[in-house]
Design an enzyme around this catalytic site. Structure first.
Site, PDB file in Angstrom:
ATOM      1  N   THR A 146      -1.583   7.437  -0.499  1.00  0.00           N
ATOM      2  CA  THR A 146      -2.848   7.259  -1.234  1.00  0.00           C
ATOM      3  C   THR A 146      -3.637   6.053  -0.727  1.00  0.00           C
ATOM      4  O   THR A 146      -4.830   5.920  -1.013  1.00  0.00           O
ATOM      5  CB  THR A 146      -2.584   7.040  -2.737  1.00  0.00           C
TER       6      THR A 146
ATOM      7  N   ARG B 209       0.845  -1.200   0.000  1.00  0.00           N
ATOM      8  CA  ARG B 209       0.000   0.000   0.000  1.00  0.00           C
ATOM      9  C   ARG B 209       0.875   1.242   0.000  1.00  0.00           C
ATOM     10  O   ARG B 209       1.805   1.348   0.789  1.00  0.00           O
ATOM     11  CB  ARG B 209      -0.832   0.047   1.293  1.00  0.00           C
TER      12      ARG B 209
ATOM     13  N   ASP C 208       5.239  -5.706   9.233  1.00  0.00           N
ATOM     14  CA  ASP C 208       6.286  -5.259  10.165  1.00  0.00           C
ATOM     15  C   ASP C 208       6.326  -6.123  11.412  1.00  0.00           C
ATOM     16  O   ASP C 208       7.391  -6.480  11.913  1.00  0.00           O
ATOM     17  CB  ASP C 208       6.033  -3.798  10.580  1.00  0.00           C
TER      18      ASP C 208
ATOM     19  N   ASP D  48       0.731  -3.013  11.831  1.00  0.00           N
ATOM     20  CA  ASP D  48       1.171  -3.410  10.489  1.00  0.00           C
ATOM     21  C   ASP D  48       1.605  -4.874  10.522  1.00  0.00           C
ATOM     22  O   ASP D  48       2.615  -5.230  11.141  1.00  0.00           O
ATOM     23  CB  ASP D  48       2.334  -2.513  10.045  1.00  0.00           C
TER      24      ASP D  48
HETATM   25  C1  PRP Z   1      -0.878  -4.989   4.344  1.00  0.00           C
HETATM   26  C2  PRP Z   1      -1.631  -6.292   4.316  1.00  0.00           C
HETATM   27  C3  PRP Z   1      -2.453  -6.169   3.058  1.00  0.00           C
HETATM   28  C4  PRP Z   1      -2.729  -4.693   2.998  1.00  0.00           C
HETATM   29  C5  PRP Z   1      -4.151  -4.472   3.404  1.00  0.00           C
HETATM   30  O1  PRP Z   1       0.216  -5.013   3.500  1.00  0.00           O
HETATM   31  O2  PRP Z   1      -0.810  -7.422   4.351  1.00  0.00           O
HETATM   32  O3  PRP Z   1      -1.789  -6.645   1.900  1.00  0.00           O
HETATM   33  O4  PRP Z   1      -1.843  -4.049   3.901  1.00  0.00           O
HETATM   34  O5  PRP Z   1      -4.505  -3.154   3.237  1.00  0.00           O
HETATM   35  P1  PRP Z   1      -5.648  -2.693   2.212  1.00  0.00           P
HETATM   36  O6  PRP Z   1      -6.811  -3.619   2.425  1.00  0.00           O
HETATM   37  O7  PRP Z   1      -5.949  -1.290   2.632  1.00  0.00           O
HETATM   38  O8  PRP Z   1      -5.103  -2.765   0.828  1.00  0.00           O
HETATM   39  P2  PRP Z   1       1.278  -3.799   3.444  1.00  0.00           P
HETATM   40  O9  PRP Z   1       0.921  -2.812   2.397  1.00  0.00           O
HETATM   41  O10 PRP Z   1       1.461  -3.266   4.838  1.00  0.00           O
HETATM   42  O11 PRP Z   1       2.587  -4.522   2.897  1.00  0.00           O
HETATM   43  P3  PRP Z   1       3.617  -5.475   3.672  1.00  0.00           P
HETATM   44  O12 PRP Z   1       2.917  -6.802   3.904  1.00  0.00           O
HETATM   45  O13 PRP Z   1       4.735  -5.615   2.699  1.00  0.00           O
HETATM   46  O14 PRP Z   1       4.012  -4.809   4.951  1.00  0.00           O
HETATM   47  N1  URA Z   2      -2.314  -3.281   6.757  1.00  0.00           N
HETATM   48  C1  URA Z   2      -1.886  -3.724   7.956  1.00  0.00           C
HETATM   49  O1  URA Z   2      -0.886  -4.454   8.042  1.00  0.00           O
HETATM   50  N2  URA Z   2      -2.588  -3.371   9.055  1.00  0.00           N
HETATM   51  C2  URA Z   2      -3.675  -2.595   8.998  1.00  0.00           C
HETATM   52  O2  URA Z   2      -4.277  -2.295  10.050  1.00  0.00           O
HETATM   53  C3  URA Z   2      -4.091  -2.127   7.743  1.00  0.00           C
HETATM   54  C4  URA Z   2      -3.397  -2.495   6.641  1.00  0.00           C
END
Ligand code: PRP
Ligand code: URA
Length: 210
Positions: free
Chosen positions: A109, A105, A204, A201
């Site tokens: 945005t 994400r 993370d 997150d």
């Molecule tokens: C997190 C999660 C989803 C996304 C959900 O990934 O694992 O893929 O956010 O959010 P959304 O429904 O608003 O799209 P992130 O972007 O944090 O990536 P990462 O797993 O690499 O940390």
């Molecule tokens: N992605 C995450 O990992 N946590 C949230 O709460 C939302 C999006």
């Protein structure tokens, strides 16, 4: 709140493990183990939706009826956080093939940005299970299903740990054919698109990159 296509999988082990995941003091190793245990419960719940064929099996004493999965299962984790669900799902569905989708994400945005796609070939009968612990705005899951369907995935579902109502609604509007399995339907998103109460997150916290 009631959503069509949404199954909330619940048992006392899931409740305990969600508590571990939500706790901000939980360290990555304990976090990964709790996530893995919940994934087993989710895999068992999903199995109710899979088709099994009857086969003959010979015990040391006689021939009896056994069961095997009828159709191919393709597991597709969304990188990074979805990776933790792959191992427990493979333990329950050892014949499954695995694809990967890299989405992140954009923090401003909140739109998903794609950086990697590699999936097995889909057949008309294969079931594709998208694995991602968080369904927040729904942008990532919706983009992932667009990609999978463009490449021939027919029957798909989402397995997730924590869902926000906003994300469930978006996915149901954009992909009404997709069943969603989650361990918790949380209250809402905050202004930064994080799920409340949530767990922070997921990527993370799984990999210790905070
Ligand atoms: C997190 C999660 C989803 C996304 C959900 O990934 O694992 O893929 O956010 O959010 P959304 O429904 O608003 O799209 P992130 O972007 O944090 O990536 P990462 O797993 O690499 O940390
Ligand atoms: N992605 C995450 O990992 N946590 C949230 O709460 C939302 C999006």
């Amino acid at each position: 709140m009631h959503f069509k296509n949404l199954t909330i999988v619940d048992n006392p082990f899931i409740k305990r493990d969600l508590t571990i995941l939500r706790n901000k003091n939980t360290q990555p190793n304990e976090f990964r183990l709790a996530l893995k245990r919940i994934s087993f419960s989710l895999a068992i719940a999903v199995s109710q939706n899979l088709e099994f064929a009857e086969i003959k099996v010979e015990t040391p004493l006689e021939i009896t009826t056994g069961y095997k999965l009828k159709n191919e299962v393709i597991l597709v984790p969304v990188l990074r956080a979805g990776l933790s669900l792959v191992e427990p799902f493979l333990e329950m569905i050892p014949d499954a093939n695995v694809g990967h989708i890299g989405l992140q994400r954009d923090e401003k945005t909140l739109k998903p940005v794609d950086y990697y796609y590699k999936t097995p070939k889909f057949s008309d009968k294969s079931l594709t299970i998208l694995l991602d612990p968080m369904l927040a705005t729904g942008g990532s899951a919706s983009a992932a299903f667009n990609f999978l369907k463009e490449r021939g995935a027919k029957k798909c579902m989402l397995v997730n740990l924590i869902a926000a109502p906003e994300g469930v609604l978006k996915l149901q509007n954009e992909h009404p054919d997709i069943p969603i399995y989650t361990a918790s339907l949380d209250r809402q998103l905050n202004k930064n698109g994080y799920i409340l109460p949530g767990l922070g997150d997921a990527g993370d916290r799984t990999f210790g990159t905070i």
